[in-house]
Enzyme design. Structure first.
Site, PDB file in Angstrom:
ATOM      1  N   GLY A   1      56.752  32.447  34.711  1.00 47.65           N
ATOM      2  CA  GLY A   1      57.496  33.241  34.660  1.00 47.65           C
ATOM      3  C   GLY A   1      56.934  33.687  33.101  1.00 47.65           C
ATOM      4  O   GLY A   1      56.537  35.168  32.980  1.00 47.65           O
TER       5      GLY A   1
ATOM      6  N   ASP B   1      66.420  31.003  31.865  1.00 51.00           N
ATOM      7  CA  ASP B   1      66.944  29.647  32.952  1.00 51.00           C
ATOM      8  C   ASP B   1      65.707  28.905  33.406  1.00 51.00           C
ATOM      9  O   ASP B   1      66.356  29.165  35.408  1.00 51.00           O
ATOM     10  CB  ASP B   1      68.165  30.215  33.512  1.00 51.00           C
ATOM     11  CG  ASP B   1      68.447  29.745  33.398  1.00 51.00           C
ATOM     12  OD1 ASP B   1      68.737  28.083  32.960  1.00 51.00           O
ATOM     13  OD2 ASP B   1      70.037  29.017  34.445  1.00 51.00           O
TER      14      ASP B   1
END
Length: 256
Positions: free
Chosen positions: A120, A137
């Protein structure tokens, strides 16, 4: 990347684990598009802060980035309840994607929903797309966020937000580094950030804003929460109550 996957079920809820007892995601089997865990519900509080689902589903958000798939709870909620939104999920572990597909009703990829396999942090720093809502998350089996909890990463997130963009990140409030995480978010967002009071699980959701200022009175937030609950079933009333009780909204107005 190989991530150990375990699935458990209890009282009508299916849980995702990464080789430990720690819950990485959950789905109520009879309500697969609902947000079962309190912190995931809180991560959608951006719908109260910007004009969107609660009153005009054609407006906000139109582009959503989700970093960390887990049990696909956030991805499914946005895909199901925000038909105007294009959703991009970035997940580093193919095994998590496979588990979400097999056990948690992961939507099929189409024009509105796509998955990128990779890191990410790397994805955000190497791409120049802008997003209205970024949801972060990402944790490993040892509750470590790694590169997803660094100042350069948060700064990159800030730079990738649209003119009405919001970022929400799940922080583990019981970890020793929690306060340092909040400080990094505050610095990256030039003070335009707020850590919501911890929910029962110990998770803390921090929001950061870019562009247009957010200014919502508690009375307006409660009204919008009622409309959001009617529209989607998502109940953020308890979140607003905790904000008020904790003194996080001085003067009864949330500024971000």
């Amino acid at each position: 990347m190989t991530t150990p996957i375990d699935i458990s079920e209890a009282a009508g809820v299916r849980y995702l684990h990464f080789g430990s007892d720690w819950i990485q995601g959950a789905m109520r089997i009879r309500k697969p598009n609902a947000l079962e865990l309190a912190y995931t519900r809180e991560m959608m509080a951006g719908l109260l802060l910007r004009d969107g689902l609660a009153e005009d589903a054609g407006q906000w958000p139109k582009k959503v980035l989700i970093i960390g798939l887990g049990a696909a709870s956030l991805a499914k909620f946005v895909h199901h309840n925000c038909p105007q939104a294009r959703v991009k999920v970035v997940e580093i572990a193919p095994s998590v994607i496979a588990a979400a597909r097999q056990f948690f009703k992961l939507p099929e990829q189409d024009a509105r929903f796509s998955i990128h396999v990779g890191c990410g942090a790397q994805y955000v720093m190497e791409n120049d797309h802008y997003y209205d809502y970024i949801l972060v998350d990402g944790y490993d089996r040892n509750a470590r966020a790694g590169a997803l909890d660094t100042l350069p990463f948060y700064q990159a997130l800030h730079s990738r937000l649209s003119a009405r963009g919001l970022m929400a990140v799940n922080l583990f409030g019981r970890s020793r580094g929690y306060k340092a995480s909040v400080e990094r978010v505050l610095k990256a967002f030039d003070g335009r950030a707020l850590a919501f009071p911890s929910c029962d699980s110990g998770n803390v959701v921090a929001f950061g804003a870019a562009g247009e200022a957010v200014e919502r009175a508690l009375s307006e937030l409660r009204e919008r929460a009622r409309a959001l609950k009617l529209a989607s079933g998502l109940d953020l009333g308890p979140t607003i109550a905790r904000l008020e009780q904790s003194g996080s909204v001085p003067g009864g107005v949330l500024h971000l």
